[in-house]
Design a protein around this motif. Structure first.
Motif, PDB file in Angstrom:
ATOM      1  N   VAL A  51      62.721  26.749  46.699  1.00  0.00           N
ATOM      2  CA  VAL A  51      61.968  27.359  45.455  1.00  0.00           C
ATOM      3  C   VAL A  51      62.933  28.373  44.993  1.00  0.00           C
ATOM      4  O   VAL A  51      62.685  29.518  45.558  1.00  0.00           O
ATOM      5  CB  VAL A  51      60.468  27.610  45.495  1.00  0.00           C
ATOM      6  N   LYS A  52      63.986  28.308  44.188  1.00  0.00           N
ATOM      7  CA  LYS A  52      64.945  29.528  43.707  1.00  0.00           C
ATOM      8  C   LYS A  52      64.591  30.160  42.516  1.00  0.00           C
ATOM      9  O   LYS A  52      64.528  31.431  42.450  1.00  0.00           O
ATOM     10  CB  LYS A  52      66.199  28.906  43.570  1.00  0.00           C
ATOM     11  N   ARG A  53      64.034  29.645  41.507  1.00  0.00           N
ATOM     12  CA  ARG A  53      63.906  30.133  40.247  1.00  0.00           C
ATOM     13  C   ARG A  53      62.571  29.546  39.740  1.00  0.00           C
ATOM     14  O   ARG A  53      62.248  28.161  39.603  1.00  0.00           O
ATOM     15  CB  ARG A  53      64.686  29.970  39.274  1.00  0.00           C
ATOM     16  N   VAL A  54      61.376  30.274  39.348  1.00  0.00           N
ATOM     17  CA  VAL A  54      60.278  30.048  38.672  1.00  0.00           C
ATOM     18  C   VAL A  54      59.908  30.539  37.399  1.00  0.00           C
ATOM     19  O   VAL A  54      60.389  31.648  37.137  1.00  0.00           O
ATOM     20  CB  VAL A  54      59.017  30.073  39.772  1.00  0.00           C
ATOM     21  N   PHE A  55      59.616  29.932  36.421  1.00  0.00           N
ATOM     22  CA  PHE A  55      59.268  30.177  35.114  1.00  0.00           C
ATOM     23  C   PHE A  55      57.864  29.879  34.464  1.00  0.00           C
ATOM     24  O   PHE A  55      57.469  28.734  34.690  1.00  0.00           O
ATOM     25  CB  PHE A  55      60.546  29.473  34.052  1.00  0.00           C
ATOM     26  N   PHE A  56      57.221  30.831  34.145  1.00  0.00           N
ATOM     27  CA  PHE A  56      55.903  30.666  33.619  1.00  0.00           C
ATOM     28  C   PHE A  56      55.768  31.033  32.254  1.00  0.00           C
ATOM     29  O   PHE A  56      56.609  32.042  31.920  1.00  0.00           O
ATOM     30  CB  PHE A  56      54.830  31.461  34.341  1.00  0.00           C
ATOM     31  N   ASP A  57      54.757  30.728  31.522  1.00  0.00           N
ATOM     32  CA  ASP A  57      54.714  30.903  30.142  1.00  0.00           C
ATOM     33  C   ASP A  57      53.713  32.058  29.851  1.00  0.00           C
ATOM     34  O   ASP A  57      53.114  32.751  30.865  1.00  0.00           O
ATOM     35  CB  ASP A  57      54.264  29.693  29.077  1.00  0.00           C
ATOM     36  N   ALA A  71      58.566  33.325  50.550  1.00  0.00           N
ATOM     37  CA  ALA A  71      59.381  32.604  49.706  1.00  0.00           C
ATOM     38  C   ALA A  71      60.841  32.960  49.720  1.00  0.00           C
ATOM     39  O   ALA A  71      61.292  33.686  48.914  1.00  0.00           O
ATOM     40  CB  ALA A  71      59.196  32.448  48.415  1.00  0.00           C
ATOM     41  N   GLY A  72      61.535  32.944  51.125  1.00  0.00           N
ATOM     42  CA  GLY A  72      62.931  33.460  51.307  1.00  0.00           C
ATOM     43  C   GLY A  72      63.970  33.079  50.195  1.00  0.00           C
ATOM     44  O   GLY A  72      65.121  33.693  50.303  1.00  0.00           O
ATOM     45  N   GLU A  73      63.966  31.928  49.645  1.00  0.00           N
ATOM     46  CA  GLU A  73      64.996  31.418  48.700  1.00  0.00           C
ATOM     47  C   GLU A  73      64.495  31.693  47.148  1.00  0.00           C
ATOM     48  O   GLU A  73      65.444  31.730  46.574  1.00  0.00           O
ATOM     49  CB  GLU A  73      64.912  29.792  48.933  1.00  0.00           C
ATOM     50  N   LEU A  74      63.476  32.404  46.934  1.00  0.00           N
ATOM     51  CA  LEU A  74      63.126  32.681  45.396  1.00  0.00           C
ATOM     52  C   LEU A  74      64.054  33.761  45.053  1.00  0.00           C
ATOM     53  O   LEU A  74      64.049  34.619  45.910  1.00  0.00           O
ATOM     54  CB  LEU A  74      61.678  33.301  45.530  1.00  0.00           C
ATOM     55  N   GLU A  75      64.663  33.451  44.011  1.00  0.00           N
ATOM     56  CA  GLU A  75      65.662  34.611  43.399  1.00  0.00           C
ATOM     57  C   GLU A  75      65.099  35.110  42.158  1.00  0.00           C
ATOM     58  O   GLU A  75      65.562  36.393  41.802  1.00  0.00           O
ATOM     59  CB  GLU A  75      66.966  33.813  43.063  1.00  0.00           C
ATOM     60  N   VAL A  76      64.325  34.235  41.339  1.00  0.00           N
ATOM     61  CA  VAL A  76      64.016  34.805  40.010  1.00  0.00           C
ATOM     62  C   VAL A  76      62.585  34.357  39.748  1.00  0.00           C
ATOM     63  O   VAL A  76      62.136  33.390  39.658  1.00  0.00           O
ATOM     64  CB  VAL A  76      65.150  34.144  38.917  1.00  0.00           C
ATOM     65  N   PHE A  77      61.815  35.259  39.269  1.00  0.00           N
ATOM     66  CA  PHE A  77      60.402  34.910  38.979  1.00  0.00           C
ATOM     67  C   PHE A  77      60.284  35.458  37.460  1.00  0.00           C
ATOM     68  O   PHE A  77      60.892  36.685  36.962  1.00  0.00           O
ATOM     69  CB  PHE A  77      59.575  36.078  39.598  1.00  0.00           C
ATOM     70  N   CYS A  78      60.166  34.522  36.371  1.00  0.00           N
ATOM     71  CA  CYS A  78      60.249  35.094  34.894  1.00  0.00           C
ATOM     72  C   CYS A  78      59.103  34.513  34.305  1.00  0.00           C
ATOM     73  O   CYS A  78      58.532  33.274  34.306  1.00  0.00           O
ATOM     74  CB  CYS A  78      61.482  34.319  34.383  1.00  0.00           C
TER      75      CYS A  78
END
Length: 194
Positions: A51-57, A71-78
């Motif tokens: 899980v590298k990039r997660v996008f929410f509305d 979540a060691g691979e998470l790069e972007v939370f948007c």
């Protein structure tokens, strides 16, 4: 990219992220978009694979305790309107008007929500009236580079960014509580127009 996940009763809480489903060529980009989620439950993304990039509305209002822990691979939370084109180019070209405006007017991140996210470099919160972040929310986020926080008021417990590098930059409104926090804690800040 389709994401598989389990919902709570009303379908508004993401309780547990199961896995990603690659389309076609069996390659999983690690990029996931979610709509209509109001709450990310405790440990929902605990130590996920790829899980590298997660996008929410704009529906998202709460990230519960330890939601993304390790979540060691998470790069972007948007939280934004990048759901149409979630490419790295779209992240670079994010405009303030494209950011999600939180419908509840309040957004909260509970303690240790992103702790251990060692690759997390970008966090984009929705525009909101009040942004609440509890202590240790970003413990162990040693490479966090940018936090976009367009809030009228902040309620932060201690310094939730104490483990982050001094080079951390806050994108915020001029004369906002976020700017004051950045100044008082030796972080850089960049203003955007309201």
């Amino acid at each position: 990219m389709e994401a598989a996940y389990v919902y709570a009763d009303s379908g508004k809480a993401l309780r547990h992220f199961i896995c990603g489903m690659a389309e076609g060529d069996d390659t999983d980009s690690g990029e996931y978009s979610f709509t209509g989620i109001e709450t990310i439950a405790e440990n929902a993304f605990y130590a996920p694979w790829n899980v590298k990039r997660v996008f929410f509305d704009a529906a998202l209002a709460t990230v519960k305790k330890e939601a993304f822990k390790d979540a060691g691979e998470l790069e972007v939370f948007c939280c934004g309107k990048l759901l149409q084109n979630n490419s790295e180019d779209s992240i670079q070209n994010l405009e303030v008007n494209d950011m999600a405006k939180n419908s509840s007017q309040a957004f909260s991140v509970e303690t240790a929500a992103f702790s251990g996210c060692t690759a997390l470099h970008t966090v984009i919160f929705p525009k909101c009236g009040t942004l609440k972040i509890e202590k240790n929310a970003f413990a162990g986020c040693y490479v966090l580079r940018t936090v976009v926080a367009l809030a009228d008021e902040i309620k932060w417990t201690e310094n939730p960014f104490k483990d982050c590098p001094q080079e951390l930059v806050f994108v915020c409104y001029k004369d906002s509580g976020v700017e004051q926090f950045a100044r008082e804690n030796g972080y850089r800040y960049v203003h955007v127009q309201q």
